[in-house]
Design a protein around this motif. Structure first.
Motif, PDB file in Angstrom:
ATOM      1  N   VAL A  75      23.421 -10.895   2.867  1.00 46.21           N
ATOM      2  CA  VAL A  75      24.227 -11.814   2.249  1.00 46.21           C
ATOM      3  C   VAL A  75      25.819 -11.950   2.359  1.00 46.21           C
ATOM      4  O   VAL A  75      26.498 -10.893   2.577  1.00 46.21           O
ATOM      5  CB  VAL A  75      24.171 -11.341   0.565  1.00 46.21           C
ATOM      6  N   GLU A  78      28.261 -13.917  -2.600  1.00 41.20           N
ATOM      7  CA  GLU A  78      27.542 -14.376  -3.841  1.00 41.20           C
ATOM      8  C   GLU A  78      28.577 -14.528  -4.761  1.00 41.20           C
ATOM      9  O   GLU A  78      29.074 -13.270  -5.104  1.00 41.20           O
ATOM     10  CB  GLU A  78      26.523 -13.544  -3.980  1.00 41.20           C
ATOM     11  N   GLU A  96      25.395 -18.934  -3.356  1.00 37.92           N
ATOM     12  CA  GLU A  96      25.048 -17.853  -2.284  1.00 37.92           C
ATOM     13  C   GLU A  96      24.983 -18.444  -1.068  1.00 37.92           C
ATOM     14  O   GLU A  96      24.563 -19.644  -0.799  1.00 37.92           O
ATOM     15  CB  GLU A  96      23.841 -17.051  -2.716  1.00 37.92           C
ATOM     16  N   SER A  98      23.987 -16.923   2.618  1.00 36.94           N
ATOM     17  CA  SER A  98      23.510 -15.630   3.364  1.00 36.94           C
ATOM     18  C   SER A  98      22.856 -16.275   4.629  1.00 36.94           C
ATOM     19  O   SER A  98      22.488 -17.333   4.887  1.00 36.94           O
ATOM     20  CB  SER A  98      22.163 -15.299   2.425  1.00 36.94           C
TER      21      SER A  98
END
Length: 148
Positions: A75, A78, A96, A98
């Protein structure tokens, strides 16, 4: 604002702050011992590449799914974009970004976490998103190799 709404806002904000900072211990402390955790329904051949999805109960099982997720995905960011709270219900919109570790491919999604809070704990958690970006990032190298 009524007391239930205020309590829900406090618990939800603690959940989102902890999750966003990677503090799983604090996040898990917001969960009821019998929390129902619904992270999509696996559909064979469509989204079952996402090994962390499904329905589980209890903080230990939730931690297990989070560990599978963080084992597969890095990640990068976020962020809670919006939080709407009414009574015992809270909906957080999350942005998010990632990277899937196996393929090195990035995905950029928005998703909703729908929480139900009772007695100061999250008793139900459900996630909503279009998983297409995640699936594409997971399968990207596999698809490219087949095309070569």
């Amino acid at each position: 604002m009524n007391d239930a709404t205020e309590e829900t806002r406090i618990v939800a904000q603690r959940w989102f702050d902890a999750l966003g900072s990677g503090d799983f211990e604090t996040a898990l402390a917001t969960l009821d011992d019998n929390v129902e955790w619904i992270n999509y329904a696996p559909v064979p051949g469509y989204n079952d590449d996402m090994k962390w999805i499904g329905t589980v109960r209890g903080p230990a099982a939730v931690l297990g799914t989070l560990q599978v997720f963080t084992g597969a995905v890095d990640v990068k960011s976020e962020k809670l974009v919006n939080l709407v709270v009414e009574g015992e219900q809270a909906a957080g919109i999350i942005h998010e970004v990632s990277v899937v570790k196996e393929t090195g491919r990035e995905f950029d999604i928005e998703f909703i976490q729908w929480l139900t809070v009772r007695n100061g704990k999250i008793v139900r958690w459900k996630s909503y998103t279009d998983p297409s970006e995640i699936i594409r990032a997971i399968r990207d190298d596999k698809t490219a190799e087949v095309a070569r």
